[in-house]
Scaffold this motif. Structure first.
Motif, PDB file in Angstrom:
ATOM      1  N   SER A 317      33.361  -2.803  25.012  1.00 41.16           N
ATOM      2  CA  SER A 317      34.131  -3.943  24.505  1.00 41.16           C
ATOM      3  C   SER A 317      34.688  -3.579  23.140  1.00 41.16           C
ATOM      4  O   SER A 317      34.077  -2.773  22.425  1.00 41.16           O
ATOM      5  CB  SER A 317      33.220  -5.177  24.394  1.00 41.16           C
ATOM      6  OG  SER A 317      33.942  -6.291  23.902  1.00 41.16           O
ATOM      7  N   ARG A 322      37.691 -10.108  15.773  1.00 34.27           N
ATOM      8  CA  ARG A 322      38.773 -10.830  16.444  1.00 34.27           C
ATOM      9  C   ARG A 322      38.870 -12.229  15.837  1.00 34.27           C
ATOM     10  O   ARG A 322      37.863 -12.945  15.741  1.00 34.27           O
ATOM     11  CB  ARG A 322      38.458 -10.924  17.941  1.00 34.27           C
ATOM     12  CG  ARG A 322      39.499 -11.663  18.765  1.00 34.27           C
ATOM     13  CD  ARG A 322      39.085 -11.614  20.230  1.00 34.27           C
ATOM     14  NE  ARG A 322      39.853 -12.540  21.046  1.00 34.27           N
ATOM     15  CZ  ARG A 322      39.607 -12.775  22.322  1.00 34.27           C
ATOM     16  NH1 ARG A 322      38.611 -12.147  22.932  1.00 34.27           N
ATOM     17  NH2 ARG A 322      40.334 -13.647  23.005  1.00 34.27           N
ATOM     18  N   GLY A 329      35.884 -16.450  23.295  1.00 36.89           N
ATOM     19  CA  GLY A 329      36.163 -15.028  23.112  1.00 36.89           C
ATOM     20  C   GLY A 329      35.838 -14.556  21.707  1.00 36.89           C
ATOM     21  O   GLY A 329      35.307 -13.462  21.509  1.00 36.89           O
ATOM     22  N   ILE A 330      36.156 -15.405  20.721  1.00 34.92           N
ATOM     23  CA  ILE A 330      35.875 -15.054  19.321  1.00 34.92           C
ATOM     24  C   ILE A 330      34.376 -14.968  19.084  1.00 34.92           C
ATOM     25  O   ILE A 330      33.886 -14.054  18.422  1.00 34.92           O
ATOM     26  CB  ILE A 330      36.522 -16.095  18.365  1.00 34.92           C
ATOM     27  CG1 ILE A 330      38.053 -16.007  18.449  1.00 34.92           C
ATOM     28  CG2 ILE A 330      36.061 -15.860  16.927  1.00 34.92           C
ATOM     29  CD1 ILE A 330      38.765 -17.108  17.703  1.00 34.92           C
ATOM     30  N   TRP A 332      31.981 -14.370  21.349  1.00 36.79           N
ATOM     31  CA  TRP A 332      31.454 -13.179  22.017  1.00 36.79           C
ATOM     32  C   TRP A 332      31.774 -11.924  21.210  1.00 36.79           C
ATOM     33  O   TRP A 332      30.922 -11.046  21.031  1.00 36.79           O
ATOM     34  CB  TRP A 332      32.013 -13.050  23.429  1.00 36.79           C
ATOM     35  CG  TRP A 332      31.848 -11.651  23.986  1.00 36.79           C
ATOM     36  CD1 TRP A 332      32.827 -10.752  24.268  1.00 36.79           C
ATOM     37  CD2 TRP A 332      30.611 -10.997  24.264  1.00 36.79           C
ATOM     38  NE1 TRP A 332      32.290  -9.573  24.702  1.00 36.79           N
ATOM     39  CE2 TRP A 332      30.922  -9.674  24.722  1.00 36.79           C
ATOM     40  CE3 TRP A 332      29.277 -11.363  24.183  1.00 36.79           C
ATOM     41  CZ2 TRP A 332      29.950  -8.760  25.078  1.00 36.79           C
ATOM     42  CZ3 TRP A 332      28.296 -10.436  24.544  1.00 36.79           C
ATOM     43  CH2 TRP A 332      28.637  -9.163  24.989  1.00 36.79           C
ATOM     44  N   ASN A 333      33.023 -11.847  20.694  1.00 43.83           N
ATOM     45  CA  ASN A 333      33.418 -10.687  19.901  1.00 43.83           C
ATOM     46  C   ASN A 333      32.546 -10.581  18.645  1.00 43.83           C
ATOM     47  O   ASN A 333      32.138  -9.486  18.249  1.00 43.83           O
ATOM     48  CB  ASN A 333      34.894 -10.799  19.502  1.00 43.83           C
ATOM     49  CG  ASN A 333      35.341  -9.654  18.604  1.00 43.83           C
ATOM     50  OD1 ASN A 333      35.328  -9.779  17.391  1.00 43.83           O
ATOM     51  ND2 ASN A 333      35.728  -8.528  19.211  1.00 43.83           N
ATOM     52  N   TYR A 336      28.954  -9.452  19.709  1.00 45.35           N
ATOM     53  CA  TYR A 336      28.960  -8.028  20.049  1.00 45.35           C
ATOM     54  C   TYR A 336      29.228  -7.175  18.813  1.00 45.35           C
ATOM     55  O   TYR A 336      28.594  -6.141  18.602  1.00 45.35           O
ATOM     56  CB  TYR A 336      30.022  -7.748  21.116  1.00 45.35           C
ATOM     57  CG  TYR A 336      29.973  -6.329  21.653  1.00 45.35           C
ATOM     58  CD1 TYR A 336      28.905  -5.903  22.438  1.00 45.35           C
ATOM     59  CD2 TYR A 336      30.992  -5.426  21.365  1.00 45.35           C
ATOM     60  CE1 TYR A 336      28.859  -4.608  22.926  1.00 45.35           C
ATOM     61  CE2 TYR A 336      30.949  -4.130  21.846  1.00 45.35           C
ATOM     62  CZ  TYR A 336      29.886  -3.722  22.627  1.00 45.35           C
ATOM     63  OH  TYR A 336      29.830  -2.433  23.098  1.00 45.35           O
ATOM     64  N   GLY A 337      30.153  -7.646  17.961  1.00 41.17           N
ATOM     65  CA  GLY A 337      30.466  -6.908  16.736  1.00 41.17           C
ATOM     66  C   GLY A 337      29.275  -6.829  15.801  1.00 41.17           C
ATOM     67  O   GLY A 337      29.044  -5.801  15.156  1.00 41.17           O
ATOM     68  N   GLN A 516      33.687 -15.542  12.039  1.00 41.68           N
ATOM     69  CA  GLN A 516      34.951 -15.348  12.756  1.00 41.68           C
ATOM     70  C   GLN A 516      35.482 -16.674  13.296  1.00 41.68           C
ATOM     71  O   GLN A 516      36.694 -16.911  13.303  1.00 41.68           O
ATOM     72  CB  GLN A 516      34.778 -14.320  13.878  1.00 41.68           C
ATOM     73  CG  GLN A 516      34.598 -12.901  13.341  1.00 41.68           C
ATOM     74  CD  GLN A 516      34.375 -11.856  14.426  1.00 41.68           C
ATOM     75  OE1 GLN A 516      33.739 -10.850  14.194  1.00 41.68           O
ATOM     76  NE2 GLN A 516      34.904 -12.080  15.617  1.00 41.68           N
TER      77      GLN A 516
END
Length: 636
Positions: A317, A322, A329-330, A332-333, A336-337, A516
């Motif tokens: 990914s 993001r 999506g933000i 999850w990013n 993960y980030g 984020q």
């Protein structure tokens, strides 16, 4: 297991318990507790590795924890680990264990090192003098471990105690100890400590024991004060110093009685190295070389490993922050980030750093560096021992602040913690390299490092004036140089890294996702606009710099990664001038510490202290950044 620091106690503990260890804190204390289990000839044994201490005085939390465990928890056996090559120094603590009437086994460790120094110890005579079994060992090679365990089990089963041999002082001291001892016994106070030991501690003016006895019998404390004054008058010095001198004298006479020194002994490589590393000139050169080598190793290995991990994780990914799209999506990013940040920061940079640091520490080099830096550290109210957590701070501030627990007083722990918050950790170094070395030149990156180190001493000096109290001297065991033990290095690395896994990883993940989302909702832009007079007018930075600094509160490297994500390119040169790159990096590394550091500050000192330190960092960053902007503008 009890003994001085650096006598091989932890190595023996690892040999006995292997991987079945639980590392935590003593209840209600910040002192680390190591506990393990082993099975021996049908017996299941619990082993406790007490902190390395030199006496049962209550100068530090370690001494209090150790003596209370031995006296109040009544262990079945106490293995007193002593360094055979410096027997006299170690016996000072052994005599206090005997006074406490502990079920004692003397572990005569590092007999191989003693032989190299030409020292031969008569085991049987030492047993006779101390009234406790003596077992020679070489912990690092596992020699004597079976005999040590067997002897400890025998002592535990038979209830053999060292009290059958009583330590006798000079007549004028012994007379007063006996008088006080009889009075304590006569009052039947129901103490869990041995009465003779309590009598000695009262004469030494031990605050904890004095408080305990005072709550039960004020007359005994009054008697003790009178007897202590008599001893002080006879010797013309404080009673506690007289008793300590007596113990040292006894330790010296016992050592002379039981050990022989061979007439001709060649100067060892370790002794030659000792001369170089503590020399008034060469010592500073070797100290600088050790620190420089540690940092060079870390960032050489870290850079390579970080790229490998980043590229590997990017296959699953995108790892860049993001700030647009769906909220899911933000989030999850961000999650993960945050995970990727932990993996690409902790494993490549911090773990190699702590492995090498543990090797330097176990080999004996680090204590020499601390010794050489003692004078400089005193300028900010600390001593050389504070250098150890400060060096840890170059990996990550979180375990470095936890390591400040080795400092003797709360004042010193607080001062050391404060200056550590300015230390350029691995994440801050990424910001320096990514903004300054990449877009200006490496010399300005080195200059920022130099400014940061100078700032540590300046802010430490200011804190010294603000925080009341006196600095203590450096008392530190400087054991002989040796080859680092793999088990000790592994254990130390894990202890220092686990706080990152348990604390930093979750905060990285939650904080990255949260920050984020706040950006996507426009909250950060609003806050950035509020601080425009500071960021744009005073610091001379673009308006977006406010957002980048707020991102850095979660993870310092987000200052760099956030800029890449916002501008949509890794080429940031069109958006910042060279002066702005330097000022942004400078302010970012001094600015409020990351969320993980603030959390450990609150955990150890409370939220009020954490907020005070964070505010001091914020004000310093803004002031220094504004001044730097005006000066650098004249240079570039």
């Amino acid at each position: 297991m009890a003994g001085n620091a650096n006598v091989g106690k932890s190595v023996l503990f690892n040999q006995l318990t292997g991987s079945s260890q639980i590392i935590g804190n003593w209840p209600g204390k910040t002192v680390e507790k190591a506990e393990g289990t082993l099975k021996f000839e049908g017996e299941e044994i619990t082993a406790i590795d007490l902190p390395g201490i030199y006496s049962f005085s209550t100068f530090g939390m370690e001494e209090l924890v150790s003596r209370d465990y031995i006296a109040l928890e009544h262990p079945d056996a106490v293995i007193n680990v002593v360094d055979a090559s410096i027997l006299e120094r170690n016996l000072f603590f052994t005599l206090q264990l005997i006074e406490m009437d502990a079920p004692l086994v003397i572990c005569l460790n590092q007999v191989d090192e003693a032989k190299k120094k030409g020292i031969v110890i008569n085991k049987e005579k030492l047993e006779q003098v101390l009234g406790a079994p003596v077992v020679p060992t070489v912990g690092i090679r596992g020699e004597g471990i079976y005999d040590l365990t067997k002897t400890a089990v025998a002592v535990a089963k038979n209830g053999c105690r060292s009290g059958k041999v009583q330590i006798r002082y000079d007549a004028e001291i012994e007379e007063r100890i006996s008088k006080l001892d009889k009075e304590i016994q006569a009052e039947e106070l129901g103490l869990e400590y041995p009465s003779r030991w309590v009598a000695i501690k009262l004469l030494e003016n031990d605050p904890e024991i004095k408080k305990l006895i005072g709550s039960k019998s004020g007359s005994i404390v009054k008697t003790a004060d009178g007897l202590a004054s008599e001893i002080s008058s006879i010797h013309n010095e404080p009673c506690f110093a007289v008793i300590a001198a007596e113990r040292y004298s006894l330790a010296s006479s016992i050592a002379k009685e039981v050990q022989q020194q061979q007439s001709e002994v060649e100067t060892t490589f370790s002794e030659k190295l000792e001369w170089v590393t503590t020399h008034r000139m060469f010592g500073y050169i070797t100290s600088a070389g050790v620190i420089a080598g540690l940092l060079l190793w870390t960032f050489s290995i870290g850079g390579v490993l970080s790229n490998i991990f980043s590229n590997a994780l990017a296959l699953f990914s995108p790892v860049d922050p993001r700030f647009s799209g769906s909220i899911e999506g933000i989030i999850w990013n961000g999650v993960y980030g945050g995970f990727v940040a932990g993996v690409t920061l902790v494993i490549p940079y911090v773990v190699p750093f702590y492995i090498m640091l543990a090797m330097i520490e176990d080999s004996g080099f680090l204590t020499r560096v601390a010794f050489m830096m003692d004078s400089a550290m005193h300028k900010i109210g600390l001593h050389g021992k504070a250098l150890i957590p400060m060096i840890l701070g170059y990996g990550c501030n979180v375990p470095a602040i936890a390591a400040c627990r080795i400092m003797e007083t709360k004042r010193e722990r607080l001062l050391a913690t404060y200056v550590i918050t300015f230390a350029p950790c691995a994440a801050r170094t990424i910001v320096i390299l990514g903004l300054v070395a990449a877009f200006v030149n490496p010399w300005w990156a080195l200059a920022l490092y130099a400014i940061d180190i100078a700032l540590i001493f300046v802010m430490g000096r200011i804190a010294l004036k603000v925080v009341p109290g006196q600095s203590t001297g450096l008392i530190m065991e400087m054991h002989s140089f040796k080859i680092p033990s793999l088990s000790v290095v592994t254990k130390q690395t894990w202890i220092r890294t686990k706080s990152l896994i348990y604390l930093v990883f979750p905060l990285y993940i939650i904080g990255s996702a949260g920050i984020q989302v706040l950006y996507a909702l426009g909250v950060l832009q609003f806050l950035s606009n509020v601080f425009t007079p500071v960021t744009v007018v005073w610091l001379g930075l673009p308006a977006i710099a406010g957002v980048l600094m707020i991102l850095g509160l979660i993870r310092k490297e987000l200052t760099l990664l956030g800029a890449v994500a916002i501008f949509g390119t890794t080429d940031l040169a069109p958006y910042f001038t060279p002066v702005q790159f330097i000022v942004l990096a400078l302010v970012s590394i001094i600015f409020i510490p990351c969320i993980s550091t603030v959390t450990i500050l609150a955990k150890d000192y409370g939220w009020k202290t954490a907020a005070t330190i964070a505010t001091a960092n914020f004000v310093t960053a803004i002031l220094v950044g504004g001044v730097a902007f005006r000066i650098i503008t004249l240079v570039i």
